[in-house]
Design a protein around this motif. Structure first.
Motif, short mmCIF file in Angstrom:
data_model
loop_
_atom_site.label_atom_id
_atom_site.label_comp_id
_atom_site.label_asym_id
_atom_site.label_seq_id
_atom_site.Cartn_x
_atom_site.Cartn_y
_atom_site.Cartn_z
N LYS A 238 0.83 -1.21 0.00
CA LYS A 238 0.00 0.00 0.00
C LYS A 238 0.87 1.26 0.00
O LYS A 238 0.62 2.19 -0.75
N GLY A 239 1.89 1.28 0.85
CA GLY A 239 2.72 2.46 0.97
C GLY A 239 3.88 2.53 0.00
O GLY A 239 4.53 3.56 -0.13
N LYS A 240 4.15 1.41 -0.69
CA LYS A 240 5.29 1.32 -1.60
C LYS A 240 6.60 1.64 -0.89
O LYS A 240 7.54 2.16 -1.49
N LEU A 241 6.61 1.35 0.39
CA LEU A 241 7.78 1.58 1.24
C LEU A 241 8.06 0.32 2.04
O LEU A 241 7.14 -0.41 2.41
N LEU A 242 9.32 0.10 2.32
CA LEU A 242 9.72 -0.98 3.18
C LEU A 242 10.17 -0.36 4.50
O LEU A 242 10.80 0.69 4.50
N SER A 243 9.80 -0.97 5.59
CA SER A 243 10.21 -0.44 6.89
C SER A 243 10.81 -1.55 7.74
O SER A 243 10.55 -2.73 7.51
N LYS A 244 11.61 -1.14 8.70
CA LYS A 244 12.20 -2.12 9.61
C LYS A 244 11.11 -2.82 10.41
O LYS A 244 11.22 -4.01 10.70
N LYS A 245 10.05 -2.08 10.73
CA LYS A 245 8.93 -2.69 11.45
C LYS A 245 8.30 -3.81 10.62
O LYS A 245 8.05 -4.91 11.13
N ASP A 246 8.06 -3.55 9.33
CA ASP A 246 7.49 -4.59 8.46
C ASP A 246 8.44 -5.77 8.30
O ASP A 246 8.01 -6.92 8.27
N LEU A 247 9.73 -5.50 8.20
CA LEU A 247 10.70 -6.59 8.10
C LEU A 247 10.73 -7.43 9.37
O LEU A 247 10.85 -8.65 9.32
N PHE A 248 10.59 -6.78 10.51
CA PHE A 248 10.54 -7.50 11.78
C PHE A 248 9.30 -8.40 11.81
O PHE A 248 9.39 -9.57 12.20
N ILE A 249 8.17 -7.86 11.38
CA ILE A 249 6.92 -8.64 11.35
C ILE A 249 7.05 -9.83 10.40
O ILE A 249 6.65 -10.95 10.72
N LEU A 250 7.63 -9.60 9.21
CA LEU A 250 7.86 -10.69 8.26
C LEU A 250 8.79 -11.75 8.87
O LEU A 250 8.57 -12.95 8.70
N SER A 251 9.81 -11.30 9.58
CA SER A 251 10.77 -12.22 10.19
C SER A 251 10.11 -13.09 11.26
O SER A 251 10.36 -14.30 11.33
N ILE A 252 9.26 -12.49 12.08
CA ILE A 252 8.52 -13.25 13.10
C ILE A 252 7.57 -14.24 12.41
O ILE A 252 7.43 -15.39 12.84
N GLY A 253 6.93 -13.79 11.33
CA GLY A 253 6.05 -14.68 10.56
C GLY A 253 6.82 -15.86 10.01
O GLY A 253 6.34 -17.00 10.04
N PHE A 254 8.03 -15.61 9.51
CA PHE A 254 8.85 -16.69 8.96
C PHE A 254 9.23 -17.69 10.05
O PHE A 254 9.16 -18.90 9.84
N MET A 255 9.61 -17.19 11.22
CA MET A 255 9.95 -18.09 12.32
C MET A 255 8.73 -18.92 12.73
O MET A 255 8.85 -20.12 12.99
N SER A 256 7.55 -18.29 12.75
CA SER A 256 6.32 -19.02 13.06
C SER A 256 6.08 -20.12 12.04
O SER A 256 5.72 -21.25 12.39
N GLU A 257 6.29 -19.79 10.77
CA GLU A 257 6.09 -20.77 9.70
C GLU A 257 7.03 -21.95 9.85
O GLU A 257 6.61 -23.12 9.75
N ILE A 258 8.30 -21.69 10.10
CA ILE A 258 9.29 -22.76 10.20
C ILE A 258 8.98 -23.67 11.39
O ILE A 258 9.04 -24.90 11.27
N ILE A 259 8.64 -23.09 12.53
CA ILE A 259 8.28 -23.91 13.70
C ILE A 259 7.04 -24.75 13.40
O ILE A 259 6.99 -25.94 13.71
N ALA A 260 6.03 -24.12 12.78
CA ALA A 260 4.79 -24.84 12.46
C ALA A 260 5.04 -26.00 11.51
O ALA A 260 4.54 -27.11 11.72
N VAL A 261 5.80 -25.75 10.46
CA VAL A 261 6.08 -26.79 9.47
C VAL A 261 6.88 -27.93 10.10
O VAL A 261 6.63 -29.10 9.81
N THR A 262 7.80 -27.59 10.97
CA THR A 262 8.58 -28.61 11.67
C THR A 262 7.67 -29.49 12.53
O THR A 262 7.77 -30.72 12.51
N CYS A 263 6.76 -28.85 13.27
CA CYS A 263 5.82 -29.60 14.12
C CYS A 263 4.91 -30.49 13.28
O CYS A 263 4.73 -31.67 13.59
N MET A 264 4.35 -29.93 12.22
CA MET A 264 3.44 -30.70 11.40
C MET A 264 4.15 -31.82 10.64
O MET A 264 3.63 -32.91 10.48
N GLY A 265 5.38 -31.54 10.21
CA GLY A 265 6.16 -32.55 9.52
C GLY A 265 6.51 -33.72 10.42
O GLY A 265 6.59 -34.87 9.97
#
Length: 128
Positions: A31-58
């Protein structure tokens, strides 16, 4: 059996959390056509959540790690990691910075690809 149930609950909780975090960050970026450290932090936490979830489900899955959904998931995770890595590498001292339209389009593609993978996961889970 208790461990198996716990892993399923953790995975079933963290994958939707990853979707929520990815969505929040990506909508802000696109929407903003901008990247922010806050958004990168949120994406990083999302990625860690995904990896933990996939490991558990696998760990409890009886399906092949090379199922169509699994392959889509691996590709989606690798693409999301590429987005996050590129973002952190381009971050400077500013809190927000403009990103080129090609990168925005790539971010959009990665997000949509990830959502498609998420949906195929829900679909394949309902077939069990």
């Amino acid at each position: 059996n208790h461990t198996m149930n716990s892993l399923i609950i953790i995975g079933a909780t963290l994958i939707p959390l990853a979707l929520i975090l990815y969505s929040k960050a990506m909508f802000s970026i696109l929407k903003g056509k901008l990247l922010s450290k806050k958004d990168l932090f949120i994406l990083s936490i999302g990625f860690m959540s995904e990896i933990i979830a996939v490991t558990c489900m696998g760990a409890v899955s009886t399906k092949s790690i090379f199922s169509p959904h699994s392959l889509l998931g691996y590709i989606g995770a690798i693409l999301m990691l590429a987005v996050i890595t590129w973002g952190w590498k381009t971050s400077g001292t500013e809190e927000k910075w403009a990103i080129p339209i090609k990168q925005l389009n790539f971010f959009r593609f990665v997000y949509l690809f990830w959502v498609i993978s998420y949906i195929t996961g829900i679909y394949s889970a309902t077939l069990r």
